[in-house]
Scaffold this motif. Structure first.
Motif, PDB file in Angstrom:
ATOM      1  N   THR A 154      59.326 -20.056 -53.337  1.00 28.71           N
ATOM      2  CA  THR A 154      58.625 -20.716 -54.436  1.00 28.71           C
ATOM      3  C   THR A 154      59.605 -20.850 -55.589  1.00 28.71           C
ATOM      4  OG1 THR A 154      56.480 -19.811 -53.785  1.00 28.71           O
ATOM      5  CG2 THR A 154      56.707 -20.568 -56.059  1.00 28.71           C
ATOM      6  N   VAL A 155      59.903 -22.098 -55.939  1.00 27.49           N
ATOM      7  CA  VAL A 155      60.943 -22.398 -56.921  1.00 27.49           C
ATOM      8  C   VAL A 155      60.283 -22.844 -58.222  1.00 27.49           C
ATOM      9  CG1 VAL A 155      62.993 -23.776 -57.404  1.00 27.49           C
ATOM     10  CG2 VAL A 155      62.440 -23.146 -55.037  1.00 27.49           C
ATOM     11  N   VAL A 156      60.619 -22.200 -59.330  1.00 24.93           N
ATOM     12  CA  VAL A 156      60.097 -22.571 -60.637  1.00 24.93           C
ATOM     13  C   VAL A 156      61.247 -23.135 -61.466  1.00 24.93           C
ATOM     14  CG1 VAL A 156      58.862 -21.820 -62.699  1.00 24.93           C
ATOM     15  CG2 VAL A 156      58.380 -20.725 -60.487  1.00 24.93           C
ATOM     16  N   ASP A 157      61.192 -24.438 -61.725  1.00 25.59           N
ATOM     17  CA  ASP A 157      62.222 -25.095 -62.530  1.00 25.59           C
ATOM     18  C   ASP A 157      61.749 -25.091 -63.980  1.00 25.59           C
ATOM     19  OD1 ASP A 157      64.322 -26.532 -63.495  1.00 25.59           O
ATOM     20  OD2 ASP A 157      63.990 -28.319 -62.265  1.00 25.59           O
ATOM     21  N   VAL A 158      62.321 -24.208 -64.777  1.00 27.09           N
ATOM     22  CA  VAL A 158      61.917 -24.014 -66.165  1.00 27.09           C
ATOM     23  C   VAL A 158      62.671 -25.018 -67.043  1.00 27.09           C
ATOM     24  CG1 VAL A 158      61.801 -22.385 -68.082  1.00 27.09           C
ATOM     25  CG2 VAL A 158      61.454 -21.580 -65.732  1.00 27.09           C
ATOM     26  N   GLY A 159      61.926 -25.877 -67.738  1.00 29.43           N
ATOM     27  CA  GLY A 159      62.557 -26.968 -68.472  1.00 29.43           C
ATOM     28  C   GLY A 159      63.058 -28.013 -67.508  1.00 29.43           C
ATOM     29  N   GLY A 160      62.218 -28.334 -66.507  1.00 27.07           N
ATOM     30  CA  GLY A 160      62.644 -29.175 -65.379  1.00 27.07           C
ATOM     31  C   GLY A 160      62.822 -30.640 -65.673  1.00 27.07           C
ATOM     32  N   GLY A 161      62.503 -31.085 -66.897  1.00 26.31           N
ATOM     33  CA  GLY A 161      62.785 -32.459 -67.294  1.00 26.31           C
ATOM     34  C   GLY A 161      62.165 -33.498 -66.391  1.00 26.31           C
ATOM     35  N   GLY A 162      62.985 -34.423 -65.920  1.00 27.58           N
ATOM     36  CA  GLY A 162      62.501 -35.537 -65.127  1.00 27.58           C
ATOM     37  C   GLY A 162      62.225 -35.230 -63.677  1.00 27.58           C
ATOM     38  N   GLY A 163      62.502 -34.013 -63.213  1.00 29.25           N
ATOM     39  CA  GLY A 163      62.149 -33.607 -61.864  1.00 29.25           C
ATOM     40  C   GLY A 163      63.188 -33.861 -60.799  1.00 29.25           C
ATOM     41  N   GLN A 164      64.355 -34.380 -61.169  1.00 28.64           N
ATOM     42  CA  GLN A 164      65.354 -34.723 -60.166  1.00 28.64           C
ATOM     43  C   GLN A 164      65.899 -33.489 -59.444  1.00 28.64           C
ATOM     44  OE1 GLN A 164      66.249 -37.599 -58.999  1.00 28.64           O
ATOM     45  NE2 GLN A 164      67.943 -36.945 -57.711  1.00 28.64           N
ATOM     46  N   LEU A 165      66.174 -32.431 -60.184  1.00 26.65           N
ATOM     47  CA  LEU A 165      66.717 -31.227 -59.552  1.00 26.65           C
ATOM     48  C   LEU A 165      65.709 -30.630 -58.584  1.00 26.65           C
ATOM     49  CD1 LEU A 165      68.798 -29.010 -59.157  1.00 26.65           C
ATOM     50  CD2 LEU A 165      67.909 -27.891 -61.215  1.00 26.65           C
ATOM     51  N   LEU A 166      64.473 -30.483 -59.013  1.00 26.82           N
ATOM     52  CA  LEU A 166      63.454 -29.899 -58.146  1.00 26.82           C
ATOM     53  C   LEU A 166      63.235 -30.771 -56.909  1.00 26.82           C
ATOM     54  CD1 LEU A 166      61.507 -27.573 -57.734  1.00 26.82           C
ATOM     55  CD2 LEU A 166      59.795 -28.839 -59.056  1.00 26.82           C
ATOM     56  N   ALA A 167      63.250 -32.083 -57.085  1.00 28.89           N
ATOM     57  CA  ALA A 167      63.100 -32.982 -55.940  1.00 28.89           C
ATOM     58  C   ALA A 167      64.249 -32.815 -54.956  1.00 28.89           C
ATOM     59  CB  ALA A 167      63.027 -34.435 -56.424  1.00 28.89           C
ATOM     60  N   THR A 168      65.454 -32.643 -55.464  1.00 27.09           N
ATOM     61  CA  THR A 168      66.629 -32.440 -54.606  1.00 27.09           C
ATOM     62  C   THR A 168      66.499 -31.145 -53.811  1.00 27.09           C
ATOM     63  OG1 THR A 168      68.037 -33.653 -56.172  1.00 27.09           O
ATOM     64  CG2 THR A 168      69.145 -32.209 -54.589  1.00 27.09           C
ATOM     65  N   ILE A 169      66.072 -30.082 -54.480  1.00 31.37           N
ATOM     66  CA  ILE A 169      65.932 -28.782 -53.818  1.00 31.37           C
ATOM     67  C   ILE A 169      64.842 -28.831 -52.750  1.00 31.37           C
ATOM     68  CG2 ILE A 169      65.144 -26.407 -54.190  1.00 31.37           C
ATOM     69  CD1 ILE A 169      66.588 -26.585 -56.943  1.00 31.37           C
ATOM     70  N   LEU A 170      63.693 -29.397 -53.079  1.00 27.65           N
ATOM     71  CA  LEU A 170      62.592 -29.462 -52.119  1.00 27.65           C
ATOM     72  C   LEU A 170      62.914 -30.393 -50.959  1.00 27.65           C
ATOM     73  CD1 LEU A 170      59.473 -29.487 -54.486  1.00 27.65           C
ATOM     74  CD2 LEU A 170      60.553 -27.549 -53.333  1.00 27.65           C
ATOM     75  N   GLY A 171      63.716 -31.415 -51.232  1.00 29.43           N
ATOM     76  CA  GLY A 171      64.150 -32.295 -50.154  1.00 29.43           C
ATOM     77  C   GLY A 171      65.062 -31.587 -49.170  1.00 29.43           C
ATOM     78  N   ALA A 172      65.862 -30.650 -49.677  1.00 22.60           N
ATOM     79  CA  ALA A 172      66.786 -29.915 -48.819  1.00 22.60           C
ATOM     80  C   ALA A 172      66.121 -28.729 -48.126  1.00 22.60           C
ATOM     81  CB  ALA A 172      67.975 -29.419 -49.647  1.00 22.60           C
ATOM     82  N   ALA A 173      65.002 -28.265 -48.673  1.00 26.22           N
ATOM     83  CA  ALA A 173      64.287 -27.113 -48.097  1.00 26.22           C
ATOM     84  C   ALA A 173      62.824 -27.502 -47.885  1.00 26.22           C
ATOM     85  CB  ALA A 173      64.389 -25.905 -49.022  1.00 26.22           C
ATOM     86  N   PRO A 174      62.516 -28.131 -46.752  1.00 21.41           N
ATOM     87  CA  PRO A 174      61.162 -28.675 -46.522  1.00 21.41           C
ATOM     88  C   PRO A 174      60.048 -27.634 -46.539  1.00 21.41           C
ATOM     89  CG  PRO A 174      62.736 -29.571 -44.940  1.00 21.41           C
ATOM     90  CD  PRO A 174      63.431 -28.456 -45.654  1.00 21.41           C
TER      91      PRO A 174
END
Length: 335
Positions: free
Chosen positions: A169-189
């Motif tokens: 479970t990944v919590v992106d604090v100050g995640g902005g536009g969501g690109q980083l979280l999308a990249t991480i979730l894309g790499a870890a289904p």
């Protein structure tokens, strides 16, 4: 005094950098890369499409061809290069970055003497209010800023290579536009994510995450990281969000993440640039000054960030290099 031609040329190259930046900004503001892509390639066609004077277009494009932004000429037609293609309107475009840097950020840098003399924000002098307050009150600029954060994600694709997010479970604090979280979730289904940021940042982030990975794997939470963060995460990420805040605020954010950990195996990931006073390199030093201009903040050294982590009951477990002189620091709870 001996005349040094190379030194003179170097000075001219440096002091005209702002002119080059404004020329590129103007081309993007006029939509010239998109007009060229659409087949409006001669100077008369570009002038008509952009609604401006043909002579102005000719003189602007002359410089941009010399800079390698475009190829060709005004008579037979211009062509996009890889540089101008990166500015075409669309996903992952650098267009909004160019506009933000050419307008709001350029105005902030106009007060560089004040900012450096007083170690305070040039943006606040230019606009009469702090940068993040301005974003909260100007939806168009906030959206442009989010697009800029997403577009400036040159190192995001390597983050899953330096940390295993599988099943977490990944919590992106100050995640902005969501690109980083999308990249991480894309790499870890099999991972799930929470994007945590101020309320005005969530709509655009939600749109991006919905398109990239689907909102069934993501929770969007609004709030203030200095008050509290979502609890129960395996990994907490702070990516490029600490530079605008003083040490006490940063320690508070670290403490909030530490208290929210699911258990002792949870980790805090810091993704940022760090300055080095002994052997400085351009990108961290340049962005450190840019942060001063915009928020009044700045980058820290790794030694200084280590001390702040220690105050919050955390210690650096390991460090990993990322592209564009970014660094990943993985912090673990102290015994």
């Amino acid at each position: 005094m001996t005349f040094n031609l190379q030194a003179t040329r170097d000075v001219v190259e440096i002091i005209t950098g702002g002119w080059r930046a404004q020329a590129l900004y103007t081309a993007v503001k006029l939509g010239l890369p998109d007009h060229v892509e659409a087949g409006r390639t001669t100077r008369s066609e570009l002038a008509e499409s952009a609604g401006v004077n043909e002579e102005g277009i000719q003189r602007l494009m002359r410089l941009l061809v010399a800079m390698g932004v475009f190829e060709g000429n005004g008579s037979t037609g211009y062509r996009n290069t890889e540089v101008s293609a990166a500015l075409l309107d669309g996903p992952q475009s650098l267009r909004d970055m160019c506009l933000l840097y050419g307008e709001e950020f350029y105005s902030a840098w106009g007060h560089a003497h004040h900012a450096i003399s007083t170690v305070s924000s040039g943006f606040e002098v230019a606009y009469g209010r702090p940068f993040y307050e301005y974003l909260g009150q100007d939806a168009a600029t906030a959206r442009r800023f989010q697009h800029t954060l997403n577009a400036a994600s040159m190192f995001f694709h390597q983050v899953p290579e330096v940390f295993d997010f599988s099943g977490k479970t990944v919590v992106d604090v100050g995640g902005g536009g969501g690109q980083l979280l999308a990249t991480i979730l894309g790499a870890a289904p099999d991972a799930r994510g929470t994007l945590f940021d101020r309320e005005h940042m969530l709509p655009q982030a939600g749109e991006h995450l919905a398109a990239a990975v689907g909102l069934d794997r993501v929770e969007l939470v609004g709030g203030d990281m200095f008050a509290d963060v979502p609890k129960g995460g395996d990994v907490y990420i702070l990516c490029r969000v600490l530079a605008g805040w003083d040490d006490e605020a940063v320690v508070k954010a670290f403490e909030n993440c530490r208290r929210a950990f699911a258990d002792s195996s949870s980790r805090l990931l810091l993704l940022d640039r760090f300055v080095d006073d002994e052997e400085p390199t351009v990108l961290p030093a340049l962005w450190d000054l840019h942060l001063l201009m915009t928020t009044g903040g700045g980058h820290r050294t790794i030694d200084r960030i280590t001390a702040l982590l220690n105050r919050a009951g955390l210690e650096i477990e390991r460090k990993a290099e990322l592209p564009m002189e970014a660094v990943a620091l993985i912090a673990t709870p102290r015994d």
